[in-house]
Write a protein that holds these residues in place. Sequence first.
Motif, short mmCIF file in Angstrom:
data_model
loop_
_atom_site.label_atom_id
_atom_site.label_comp_id
_atom_site.label_asym_id
_atom_site.label_seq_id
_atom_site.Cartn_x
_atom_site.Cartn_y
_atom_site.Cartn_z
N GLN A 106 20.36 -30.98 35.48
CA GLN A 106 20.66 -31.66 34.22
C GLN A 106 21.94 -32.49 34.34
O GLN A 106 22.00 -33.64 33.88
CB GLN A 106 20.81 -30.63 33.10
CG GLN A 106 20.89 -31.22 31.71
CD GLN A 106 20.79 -30.15 30.64
OE1 GLN A 106 20.69 -28.97 30.95
NE2 GLN A 106 20.83 -30.55 29.39
N ALA A 107 22.97 -31.91 34.98
CA ALA A 107 24.22 -32.65 35.15
C ALA A 107 24.02 -33.89 36.01
O ALA A 107 24.58 -34.96 35.73
CB ALA A 107 25.27 -31.73 35.77
N TRP A 108 23.21 -33.77 37.07
CA TRP A 108 22.98 -34.91 37.95
C TRP A 108 22.31 -36.04 37.19
O TRP A 108 22.68 -37.21 37.35
CB TRP A 108 22.11 -34.48 39.13
CG TRP A 108 22.09 -35.49 40.24
CD1 TRP A 108 22.88 -35.53 41.34
CD2 TRP A 108 21.22 -36.65 40.32
NE1 TRP A 108 22.57 -36.63 42.12
CE2 TRP A 108 21.56 -37.33 41.52
CE3 TRP A 108 20.22 -37.17 39.52
CZ2 TRP A 108 20.92 -38.50 41.92
CZ3 TRP A 108 19.58 -38.34 39.91
CH2 TRP A 108 19.92 -38.99 41.09
N GLU A 109 21.33 -35.72 36.36
CA GLU A 109 20.66 -36.76 35.58
C GLU A 109 21.63 -37.44 34.62
O GLU A 109 21.61 -38.66 34.46
CB GLU A 109 19.49 -36.14 34.80
CG GLU A 109 18.31 -35.74 35.65
CD GLU A 109 17.17 -35.19 34.82
OE1 GLU A 109 17.32 -35.10 33.59
OE2 GLU A 109 16.11 -34.87 35.40
N ILE A 110 22.48 -36.65 33.98
CA ILE A 110 23.42 -37.21 33.01
C ILE A 110 24.39 -38.18 33.68
O ILE A 110 24.70 -39.25 33.16
CB ILE A 110 24.20 -36.09 32.30
CG1 ILE A 110 23.26 -35.26 31.41
CG2 ILE A 110 25.34 -36.65 31.46
CD1 ILE A 110 23.90 -34.02 30.83
N VAL A 111 24.87 -37.82 34.86
CA VAL A 111 25.92 -38.59 35.52
C VAL A 111 25.37 -39.74 36.36
O VAL A 111 26.07 -40.73 36.59
CB VAL A 111 26.80 -37.65 36.38
CG1 VAL A 111 27.81 -38.43 37.20
CG2 VAL A 111 27.52 -36.65 35.49
N ASN A 112 24.12 -39.64 36.80
CA ASN A 112 23.60 -40.63 37.74
C ASN A 112 22.53 -41.56 37.18
O ASN A 112 22.18 -42.56 37.83
CB ASN A 112 23.04 -39.92 38.98
CG ASN A 112 24.14 -39.30 39.82
OD1 ASN A 112 24.85 -39.98 40.54
ND2 ASN A 112 24.30 -37.99 39.70
N SER A 132 20.96 -44.56 35.19
CA SER A 132 21.52 -45.85 34.74
C SER A 132 21.24 -46.10 33.27
O SER A 132 21.99 -46.80 32.60
CB SER A 132 20.94 -46.99 35.59
OG SER A 132 19.52 -47.01 35.49
N GLY A 133 20.15 -45.53 32.75
CA GLY A 133 19.82 -45.68 31.34
C GLY A 133 20.00 -44.37 30.60
O GLY A 133 20.13 -43.30 31.20
N LYS A 134 20.00 -44.44 29.28
CA LYS A 134 20.14 -43.23 28.48
C LYS A 134 18.97 -42.29 28.74
O LYS A 134 17.84 -42.72 28.96
CB LYS A 134 20.21 -43.58 26.99
CG LYS A 134 21.57 -44.08 26.55
CD LYS A 134 21.66 -44.14 25.03
CE LYS A 134 23.07 -44.48 24.59
NZ LYS A 134 23.19 -44.50 23.11
N LEU A 135 19.26 -40.99 28.69
CA LEU A 135 18.25 -39.99 28.99
C LEU A 135 17.29 -39.78 27.82
O LEU A 135 17.69 -39.88 26.66
CB LEU A 135 18.92 -38.65 29.34
CG LEU A 135 19.86 -38.64 30.55
CD1 LEU A 135 20.41 -37.24 30.75
CD2 LEU A 135 19.14 -39.11 31.79
N ASP A 136 16.04 -39.46 28.17
CA ASP A 136 15.04 -39.00 27.21
C ASP A 136 14.84 -39.98 26.05
O ASP A 136 14.70 -39.58 24.89
CB ASP A 136 15.43 -37.62 26.66
CG ASP A 136 15.61 -36.60 27.78
OD1 ASP A 136 14.83 -36.63 28.74
OD2 ASP A 136 16.56 -35.80 27.69
N THR A 137 14.84 -41.26 26.36
CA THR A 137 14.58 -42.26 25.34
C THR A 137 13.91 -43.47 25.99
O THR A 137 14.15 -43.77 27.16
CB THR A 137 15.87 -42.71 24.63
OG1 THR A 137 15.57 -43.74 23.70
CG2 THR A 137 16.90 -43.21 25.62
N ALA A 138 13.07 -44.14 25.22
CA ALA A 138 12.39 -45.33 25.74
C ALA A 138 13.29 -46.56 25.69
O ALA A 138 12.99 -47.59 26.29
CB ALA A 138 11.12 -45.59 24.93
#
Length: 306
Positions: free
Chosen positions: A210-216, A218-224
């Motif tokens: 989860q931390a890797w996705e947040i920090v790496n 390029s676009g906002k998470l879990d949104t179109a």
Amino acid sequence: MAVPHISTQFGDLLDPRFQKIFYEQYDQLPDMVDDLFSKTNHNGRADMRWSQVGAFGDWSEFTGTVAYDSVNQGYDTTATYLEFVSGCQVERKLFDDDQFNIMDKRPQGLAIAANRTRQKHAARVLNNMGSVDSYFYVNSENVALVSDSHTTNAPGVSTTVGFDNKVTSALSATALSAARIQGQKFRDDRGNLLAVNFDELWIPIDLYDQAWEIVNSSGKLDTANNNKNVHEGKYKIKTWNYLTDSNDWSLHDSTMRKMSLHWVDRVPMEFKMAEDIDTLVAKWRGYMRYSMAWTDWRFIVGAVVS
């Protein structure tokens, strides 16, 4: 297992038919003491003591004479050195007849155990960040490292804003943003804003994906939506196997942390060996004496997830 080690307990070590005996054949977890703490030289006394001195207030307009200011006495921290020991004993006959020299490597095993002990103790500062931990040190403010009720010795200063470094939200991009904003509002003892630069995210292994996705990402998470991710490349992820709570995390200013977290080796790890002249039992023992402490809480926003 009985003490000392004797030949009747380790028949395999005496049997040359065994091609290989596996003895602690695994990689060691990284030593994080130097990453987390500033190594402080001991003072030659039984404990280490730190004291804070507060900040000056704002300058005033000159109206004919200088308005002199003074600073306030801050909080004190006292760290007490604790002693840690371990040892092993080996029968002379077992040592001589060991076909694989495993018993000759016993001091190496003690060193591995010593390093593991140090890591567990170092991790206490984050594992116990939401409670008052007096095992190694005492801080006269008498609140947890991460708290929503930090105080000041400066008279007349409101602690309503800027004295809270505790959050309770699970790790997410939104929670990380909220923690960063909260930390950038930290105040000194006089209520002045501080320059805090958060650059590290400390997490247990459970939160790495989860931390890797947040920090790496390029676009906002879990949104179109294709909005940019404000956290991209912002923080260095620090994963530590000895962080025991699978949900807690913390945001650090690494430069400020090095001024606030102290590790002191009073006696570095040492080993001695002797053989009992009557029983022919060899004895190895290890000894180390150290302490640690935090002296200022403003390097961290910690999530004690409820």
